[in-house]
Scaffold this motif. Sequence first.
Motif, PDB file in Angstrom:
ATOM      1  N   ALA A  81      50.189  44.610  37.744  1.00  0.00           N
ATOM      2  CA  ALA A  81      50.003  43.241  37.243  1.00  0.00           C
ATOM      3  C   ALA A  81      48.928  43.141  36.175  1.00  0.00           C
ATOM      4  O   ALA A  81      49.016  42.291  35.278  1.00  0.00           O
ATOM      5  CB  ALA A  81      49.651  42.316  38.402  1.00  0.00           C
ATOM      6  N   GLY A  82      47.919  44.005  36.255  1.00  0.00           N
ATOM      7  CA  GLY A  82      46.759  43.836  35.382  1.00  0.00           C
ATOM      8  C   GLY A  82      46.501  44.961  34.411  1.00  0.00           C
ATOM      9  O   GLY A  82      45.482  44.929  33.701  1.00  0.00           O
TER      10      GLY A  82
ATOM     11  N   SER B 109      52.228  38.174  36.494  1.00  0.00           N
ATOM     12  CA  SER B 109      50.819  38.583  36.447  1.00  0.00           C
ATOM     13  C   SER B 109      49.935  37.360  36.326  1.00  0.00           C
ATOM     14  O   SER B 109      50.240  36.433  35.561  1.00  0.00           O
ATOM     15  CB  SER B 109      50.565  39.515  35.264  1.00  0.00           C
TER      16      SER B 109
ATOM     17  N   SER C  61      40.704  37.041  37.017  1.00  0.00           N
ATOM     18  CA  SER C  61      40.550  37.883  35.828  1.00  0.00           C
ATOM     19  C   SER C  61      39.096  38.005  35.375  1.00  0.00           C
ATOM     20  O   SER C  61      38.818  38.600  34.333  1.00  0.00           O
ATOM     21  CB  SER C  61      41.381  37.310  34.670  1.00  0.00           C
TER      22      SER C  61
ATOM     23  N   PRO D 283      51.356  45.885  31.918  1.00  0.00           N
ATOM     24  CA  PRO D 283      51.960  45.003  30.908  1.00  0.00           C
ATOM     25  C   PRO D 283      51.193  44.945  29.590  1.00  0.00           C
ATOM     26  O   PRO D 283      51.712  44.427  28.595  1.00  0.00           O
ATOM     27  CB  PRO D 283      51.951  43.625  31.597  1.00  0.00           C
TER      28      PRO D 283
ATOM     29  N   GLN E  50      49.584  47.411  43.121  1.00  0.00           N
ATOM     30  CA  GLN E  50      50.031  46.099  42.657  1.00  0.00           C
ATOM     31  C   GLN E  50      49.141  45.584  41.532  1.00  0.00           C
ATOM     32  O   GLN E  50      49.623  44.983  40.565  1.00  0.00           O
ATOM     33  CB  GLN E  50      50.038  45.103  43.816  1.00  0.00           C
ATOM     34  N   ALA E  51      47.838  45.814  41.671  1.00  0.00           N
ATOM     35  CA  ALA E  51      46.904  45.356  40.642  1.00  0.00           C
ATOM     36  C   ALA E  51      47.139  46.094  39.317  1.00  0.00           C
ATOM     37  O   ALA E  51      47.048  45.492  38.244  1.00  0.00           O
ATOM     38  CB  ALA E  51      45.472  45.562  41.110  1.00  0.00           C
TER      39      ALA E  51
END
Length: 206
Positions: free
Chosen positions: A176-177, A62, A114, A180, A172-173
Amino acid sequence: MSTASVLARPGAVLADLIPSPKLSASLEQGGAPTRVRDAALVLGGAVLTGLAAQIAVPVPGSPVPVTGQTFAALLVGTALGARRGVLSLALYAVAGVVGVPWFAGGGSGAGAVSFGYVLGMILASAAVGALARRGADRSPLRMAGTMLLGEAIIYAVGVPYLALAAHLSLTQAIAAGLTPFLLGDALKAALAMGALPTAWKLATKR
């Protein structure tokens, strides 16, 4: 204004318990002490968020690290109220964009993938601050719900921004964002549901 009078006033937030500085009689006209206090709170909230952002732990796979940034931003919004919270987080964002190295890990500028989370924090501070003025920070369960709402707002802005900036699909975002960080967000809500209601209880006993 005494602590007792603030506690009795509807719509008070924790920052309202901080007395205004005593200035000369000429300066006191027009509410100058309150403006000085509010300016100090806005600046202090921005600095606190910037310091918390330096607690950054990389997440494998990420581009977004785990930081103390969002927790600090939500506490700032809750403790200061919507107006001062938004000003504080807006100051944090603008100063970071023009070069102050206090985004996550000492970063600055608007080019990071970010950065959407920073924008989301401004909106989230308005929401949690408004709820705090309705007493949401005085009950553990309501405080937890307030924090979770604020975090949801941050992700609602940050994840789509990440997808666009990093050329990821929305799936995917999210992977990754968002995914987690869910456990950490639950821990942050648990901390807040203990800390802020406790602060009100201690203030009531003064």
